[in-house]
Design an enzyme around this catalytic site. Structure first.
Site, PDB file in Angstrom:
ATOM      1  CG  HIS A 149      -2.004  -1.231   1.279  1.00 25.19           C
ATOM      2  ND1 HIS A 149      -1.560  -2.226   1.573  1.00 25.19           N
ATOM      3  CD2 HIS A 149      -3.154  -1.164   0.915  1.00 25.19           C
ATOM      4  CE1 HIS A 149      -2.622  -3.256   1.515  1.00 25.19           C
ATOM      5  NE2 HIS A 149      -3.797  -2.389   1.194  1.00 25.19           N
TER       6      HIS A 149
ATOM      7  CE  LYS B  83      -5.531  -5.355  -1.359  1.00 29.34           C
ATOM      8  NZ  LYS B  83      -6.209  -5.456  -0.209  1.00 29.34           N
TER       9      LYS B  83
ATOM     10  CB  SER C 222     -21.865  14.253 -15.079  1.00 29.56           C
ATOM     11  OG  SER C 222     -22.590  13.590 -16.074  1.00 29.56           O
TER      12      SER C 222
ATOM     13  CE  LYS D 241     -19.708  20.150 -24.255  1.00 29.43           C
ATOM     14  NZ  LYS D 241     -21.052  20.603 -24.028  1.00 29.43           N
TER      15      LYS D 241
END
Ligand code: ATR
Length: 471
Positions: free
Chosen positions: A117, A142, A232, A281
């Site tokens: 971790h 992991k 959103s 955009k």
């Protein structure tokens, strides 16, 4: 596989968590360092209640756990826990190798997860960490790191995709996509809490929104990018449709400075398409290989499709807005007044002109309105010019600004079509005034739904039946 942590904090809590989790997940991780006051015989009883394979974890503090005792007490407890024969045992990578070897020798059926971790960052060299981990004997590895950006999450996903028998995911809000897309990139399992903890997706959210159980390496990935994206709701509508198309849709917060790298990593990961929102955009245009006609003329893109190694840009906002209006009345030859002169106004004016409307652009900053008007052969003016325009009459009035414009009610003409492109609040005071005048309201979500369906049509072509999609 969906792994559900059992975290107590009491044994009673743990029992009820096991009961619920057993119906939902594929694996249970007993986080024994989170459960208070137990002895090994009580854990034996807990294991008997589990109807699914189990991981036993007794995490130490330096690796994010809560075990209060000394390291030698912890290792001796782990030895006793191993005798209970769970399916998996999670051991931190920095435990002495001899301990791993002993456990594996004594319990040959037990599968060892070697875990790492990082609570500060997602290190650049994930491969190097895996190489270090692999020096320790184990069955699965992991790696859990902290994501500070969507780039970190994408790097983790790309890394996991290259390996087998690896569990890789990121902590932090930016890491959420790694907790959804695990099965798509081949992570051995993904961890999700039963109940809401911070912003982590819960088991219910993974199952119900992201149809997690049907995700696999053949699932096509799509994403929304922009900033902000948290409010959103596009992922709700898209995932409801994508469920049947072997695809999934997630949200990535991406700022202007991250866009270039994001697009490279997204293509490397084989993300198939993007929805693009503020403020990207227009900024995304130079990065795309091909622009469809509307996007080219408007100069902004809300949809990207990656096909055969090329990126294609589309604008479905413009047609989405005009289709919503024309569902209530044709606009050919009609006078359409657009309030605002930003990107959304540009898209709407372009499409309205294309469909034969006479457009007028009115904006707080008059010069911007005039500039846009010149480009599309419209008329322009300041917002206050609405007084004059309303005297001459109009058919459609559209608010494209992010403000709930407080206009003189006299300027809103009765029986016209009035649209507010914002989705929140649904009943803006702008639309309220229009309703009081007997106008036909057109809500922002009507445009939103149209543009979203058009995106799906671009990505999935004739597999989409517009009439069957229930918003
Ligand atoms: P988008 O690309 O989503 O349309 P934008 O480019 O930020 O957003 O454009 C916002 C438009 O709303 C602009 O025309 C802006 O007017 P200015 O050009 O004067 O900035 C307009 N706008 C934003 N806030 C406004 C407000 N409080 N009152 C009136 N107009 C506003």
């Amino acid at each position: 596989m969906l792994c559900i942590p059992i975290i107590g904090p009491t044994l009673e809590n743990a029992k009820s968590q096991i009961k619920r989790a057993s119906c939902l997940g594929d694996l249970l991780e007993f986080r024994l360092d989170c459960i208070k006051s137990w002895d090994v015989s009580e854990i034996k009883q807990l294991l008997q209640k589990a109807a699914l394979p189990t991981i036993l974890t007794l995490r130490k503090k330096s690796q994010g756990g809560f075990y209060p005792g000394t390291e030698s007490e912890r290792l001796s407890t782990i030895q006793q826990l191993a005798k209970l024969e769970p399916d998996f045992l999670d051991l931190e990578y920095d435990i002495p190798k001899a301990f791993f070897q002993e456990i594996m020798k004594e319990h040959p059926h037990l599968k060892i997860i070697v875990s790492f971790h990082d609570f500060e960052k997602t290190p650049k060299d994930l491969e190097g960490i895996l190489t270090t981990l692999k020096k320790t004997p184990g069955h699965f590895y992991k790696i859990v790191t902290t994501a500070h950006s969507s780039l970190d999450a994408l790097r983790m996903l790309g890394f996991v995709k290259k390996h087998r028998n690896l569990i890789g995911l990121c902590m932090g809000e930016a890491g959420i996509p790694t907790r959804i897309l695990g099965p798509v990139v081949g992570s051995y399992c993904v961890f999700a809490p039963l109940y809401k903890i911070g912003t982590l997706p819960t088991v219910d959210e993974l199952l119900n929104i992201y149809h997690f159980k049907s995700l696999n390496k053949d699932t096509r990935m799509y994403a929304l990018i922009g900033d902000p994206v948290d409010s959103s709701i596009g992922h709700l509508m898209h995932n409801a449709v994508l469920r049947d198309l072997r695809a999934v849709y997630v949200k990535f917060k991406v700022g202007p400075n991250e866009l270039r790298e994001f697009l490279l990593l997204a293509q490397e990961l084989d993300i198939k398409g993007l929805s693009v929102t503020m403020p990207l955009k227009e900024m995304i245009v130079p990065y795309l290989d091909v622009m469809e006609e509307a996007a080219c003329n408007i100069g902004s893109v809300n949809t990207v499709s990656f096909e055969h190694g090329r990126s294609l840009g589309y604008n479905t906002d413009a047609a989405g807005a005009l289709d919503a209006i024309e569902a209530k009345g044709q606009i050919k030859g009609k006078k359409v007044i657009v309030l605002g002169a930003g990107g959304a106004a540009r898209a709407i004016v372009y499409e309205a002109c294309k469909r034969g409307a006479k457009t007028v652009i009115l904006n707080r900053t008059k010069t911007k309105a005039l500039k846009l008007a010149e480009r599309f052969g419209s008329r322009g003016g300041g917002l206050e010019n609405l007084a004059e325009e309303s005297k001459g009459g109009y058919d459609v009035l559209i608010n494209t600004t992010p403000e709930d414009l407080s206009l003189d009610p006299e300027w809103i003409l009765p029986n016209t079509l009035v649209m507010d492109i914002r989705t929140h609040p649904k009943n803006s005071s702008f639309l309220q005034k229009a309703l009081e005048k007997g106008c036909t309201p057109i809500y922002g979500h009507e445009m939103f739904i149209n543009q979203a369906i058009s995106q799906l049509e671009i990505w999935f072509k004739n597999q989409i039946d517009r009439n069957k999609i229930k918003p």
